[in-house]
Design a protein around this motif. Structure first.
Motif, PDB file in Angstrom:
ATOM      1  N   PHE A 169       0.835  -1.210   0.000  1.00  0.00           N
ATOM      2  CA  PHE A 169       0.000   0.000   0.000  1.00  0.00           C
ATOM      3  C   PHE A 169       0.862   1.250   0.000  1.00  0.00           C
ATOM      4  O   PHE A 169       0.579   2.221  -0.726  1.00  0.00           O
ATOM      5  CB  PHE A 169      -0.922  -0.005   1.214  1.00  0.00           C
ATOM      6  CG  PHE A 169      -1.732   1.250   1.357  1.00  0.00           C
ATOM      7  CD1 PHE A 169      -2.829   1.481   0.540  1.00  0.00           C
ATOM      8  CD2 PHE A 169      -1.398   2.203   2.307  1.00  0.00           C
ATOM      9  CE1 PHE A 169      -3.581   2.649   0.664  1.00  0.00           C
ATOM     10  CE2 PHE A 169      -2.134   3.369   2.442  1.00  0.00           C
ATOM     11  CZ  PHE A 169      -3.226   3.592   1.618  1.00  0.00           C
TER      12      PHE A 169
ATOM     13  N   TRP B 299       2.684   1.361  -3.660  1.00  0.00           N
ATOM     14  CA  TRP B 299       1.882   1.489  -4.893  1.00  0.00           C
ATOM     15  C   TRP B 299       0.475   2.003  -4.627  1.00  0.00           C
ATOM     16  O   TRP B 299      -0.363   1.957  -5.532  1.00  0.00           O
ATOM     17  CB  TRP B 299       1.815   0.142  -5.602  1.00  0.00           C
ATOM     18  CG  TRP B 299       3.126  -0.302  -6.176  1.00  0.00           C
ATOM     19  CD1 TRP B 299       3.797   0.273  -7.231  1.00  0.00           C
ATOM     20  CD2 TRP B 299       3.934  -1.398  -5.740  1.00  0.00           C
ATOM     21  NE1 TRP B 299       4.961  -0.414  -7.475  1.00  0.00           N
ATOM     22  CE2 TRP B 299       5.079  -1.447  -6.579  1.00  0.00           C
ATOM     23  CE3 TRP B 299       3.815  -2.355  -4.728  1.00  0.00           C
ATOM     24  CZ2 TRP B 299       6.084  -2.397  -6.426  1.00  0.00           C
ATOM     25  CZ3 TRP B 299       4.816  -3.299  -4.562  1.00  0.00           C
ATOM     26  CH2 TRP B 299       5.934  -3.317  -5.405  1.00  0.00           C
ATOM     27  N   SER B 300       0.187   2.454  -3.434  1.00  0.00           N
ATOM     28  CA  SER B 300      -1.110   3.002  -3.030  1.00  0.00           C
ATOM     29  C   SER B 300      -2.238   1.976  -3.224  1.00  0.00           C
ATOM     30  O   SER B 300      -1.994   0.772  -3.352  1.00  0.00           O
ATOM     31  CB  SER B 300      -1.405   4.310  -3.767  1.00  0.00           C
ATOM     32  OG  SER B 300      -1.636   4.081  -5.138  1.00  0.00           O
ATOM     33  N   LEU B 301      -3.467   2.466  -3.262  1.00  0.00           N
ATOM     34  CA  LEU B 301      -4.628   1.580  -3.284  1.00  0.00           C
ATOM     35  C   LEU B 301      -4.693   0.740  -4.547  1.00  0.00           C
ATOM     36  O   LEU B 301      -5.097  -0.429  -4.512  1.00  0.00           O
ATOM     37  CB  LEU B 301      -5.909   2.404  -3.129  1.00  0.00           C
ATOM     38  CG  LEU B 301      -7.216   1.609  -3.038  1.00  0.00           C
ATOM     39  CD1 LEU B 301      -7.185   0.657  -1.856  1.00  0.00           C
ATOM     40  CD2 LEU B 301      -8.402   2.568  -2.931  1.00  0.00           C
ATOM     41  N   VAL B 302      -4.283   1.326  -5.663  1.00  0.00           N
ATOM     42  CA  VAL B 302      -4.310   0.576  -6.921  1.00  0.00           C
ATOM     43  C   VAL B 302      -3.378  -0.631  -6.834  1.00  0.00           C
ATOM     44  O   VAL B 302      -3.736  -1.751  -7.234  1.00  0.00           O
ATOM     45  CB  VAL B 302      -3.899   1.482  -8.096  1.00  0.00           C
ATOM     46  CG1 VAL B 302      -3.785   0.673  -9.388  1.00  0.00           C
ATOM     47  CG2 VAL B 302      -4.906   2.610  -8.270  1.00  0.00           C
ATOM     48  N   GLY B 303      -2.182  -0.420  -6.316  1.00  0.00           N
ATOM     49  CA  GLY B 303      -1.233  -1.525  -6.174  1.00  0.00           C
ATOM     50  C   GLY B 303      -1.714  -2.568  -5.195  1.00  0.00           C
ATOM     51  O   GLY B 303      -1.535  -3.777  -5.419  1.00  0.00           O
TER      52      GLY B 303
ATOM     53  N   THR C  42      -4.826  -3.277  -4.474  1.00  0.00           N
ATOM     54  CA  THR C  42      -5.910  -4.021  -5.129  1.00  0.00           C
ATOM     55  C   THR C  42      -5.346  -5.064  -6.088  1.00  0.00           C
ATOM     56  O   THR C  42      -5.804  -6.210  -6.126  1.00  0.00           O
ATOM     57  CB  THR C  42      -6.840  -3.059  -5.878  1.00  0.00           C
ATOM     58  OG1 THR C  42      -7.358  -2.090  -4.967  1.00  0.00           O
ATOM     59  CG2 THR C  42      -7.983  -3.815  -6.519  1.00  0.00           C
ATOM     60  N   ALA C  43      -4.334  -4.660  -6.854  1.00  0.00           N
ATOM     61  CA  ALA C  43      -3.705  -5.597  -7.782  1.00  0.00           C
ATOM     62  C   ALA C  43      -2.999  -6.722  -7.029  1.00  0.00           C
ATOM     63  O   ALA C  43      -3.003  -7.882  -7.465  1.00  0.00           O
ATOM     64  CB  ALA C  43      -2.704  -4.853  -8.669  1.00  0.00           C
TER      65      ALA C  43
END
Length: 231
Positions: A160, A163-167, A169-170
Motif C-alpha cells: 500500500f 503502490w497506493s490503493l491501486v497496487g 488491489t492488484a
C-alpha cells in the motif's frame, strides 16, 4: 532519533493498547461469547466441544502487522529510522510478540485440559490436528503462525505504501488469481485426493515447518519491497 531496530520495536510499543491489550481483550470477549453459547447448547455425544474463537487473535496479529507499516511508517522514518532499521525492528517486534503470545496460548491450553475444558468440555485453546499436542508443540506452532500473519500483514502495508490503493488491489487480485489457477489445475488434473492425503498425513510439526518456510519467504519479500517504499 530511532535508528536501531530495537528502538523501532520500542517505538511501536508506544501504542501499548493496540499491541498488548487489544489482542487479549478481543480474545477474552470472544471466549465469553463462546462459553455462553456452549452453556446454552446441549452437550451431545462428543467429549470435546471445539469452537473457532481462537482464530480472532491470529486475525488481529495480521491487522497489527498491516498497521505497523501502513500507519506508523511515515513518522518512524521522520524520526530518523532507515528503511532497513524500520523493517528489522518491526520484524523483531513480530517475533517477540509471537514468542510471548504463543507461550501464553500454550499455558492456557494446559489450564483448559486440567479443568476439563473449563468445566464444559470446551475446546477453545485446542484446535484438532493443529494445536492439539503438548504445550511446547502448541507454543512452537502458535509462534510460527503469529509471526507469519504479522509479517503477511506487514507486506500488505508495504504494498500500500509503495503502490497506493491501486497496487494493493492488484496485489490482492494477484493472490486470488494464483489460488484460483491452483484450484482449477488441481481439479483438471484430479489432484485433490493427493493434496488431501498430503495434508492429512503431514504431522503437526511438519505443518509448522511449512509455515516457518512461508514466513521466511514473506520476510524476504517484505524486505525487498521495503527498500523502495516511499512515504
Amino acid at each position: 532519533m530511532i535508528p536501531a531496530p530495537i528502538n523501532v520495536a520500542r517505538y511501536h510499543l508506544l501504542q501499548r493498547f493496540n499491541y498488548l491489550a487489544l489482542p487479549w481483550g478481543m480474545l477474552a470477549f470472544v471466549f465469553g461469547i463462546d462459553a455462553v453459547i456452549l452453556a446454552l447448547t446441549p452437550a451431545g455425544h462428543d467429549p470435546n466441544r471445539y469452537v473457532g474463537g481462537l482464530g480472532s487473535i491470529f486475525v488481529i496479529l495480521f491487522v497489527l502487522g498491516l498497521q505497523s507499516v501502513a500507519r506508523s511508517l511515515p513518522l518512524g522514518l521522520a524520526l530518523g529510522a532507515s528503511r532497513r532499521s524500520y523493517f528489522l525492528g518491526t520484524a523483531l517486534l513480530a517475533v517477540s510478540m509471537a514468542a510471548v503470545f504463543g507461550l501464553v496460548l500454550g499455558v492456557l491450553q494446559v489450564v483448559e485440559r486440567a479443568t476439563g475444558g473449563w468445566g464444559m468440555s470446551m475446546g477453545f485453546f485446542r484446535i484438532p490436528y493443529i494445536l492439539q499436542g503438548p504445550w511446547y508443540q502448541t507454543w512452537l506452532t502458535s509462534f510460527v503462525t503469529f509471526t507469519l500473519l504479522f509479517v503477511y500483514g506487514m507486506w500488505f502495508g508495504l504494498v500500500f505504501r509503495r503502490w497506493s490503493l491501486v497496487g494493493l488491489t492488484a496485489f490482492i487480485a494477484g493472490q486470488i488469481a494464483v489460488l484460483l489457477v491452483g484450484a482449477l489445475t488441481a481439479t483438471w488434473t484430479h489432484a485433490w485426493p493427493s493434496i488431501g492425503h498430503f495434508f492429512t498425513t503431514l504431522s503437526a510439526l511438519g505443518l509448522t515447518g511449512l509455515l516457518a518456510a512461508l514466513a521466511a519467504a514473506l520476510l524476504a519479500g517484505g524486505f525487498t519491497t521495503m527498500r523502495r517504499v516511499t512515504v
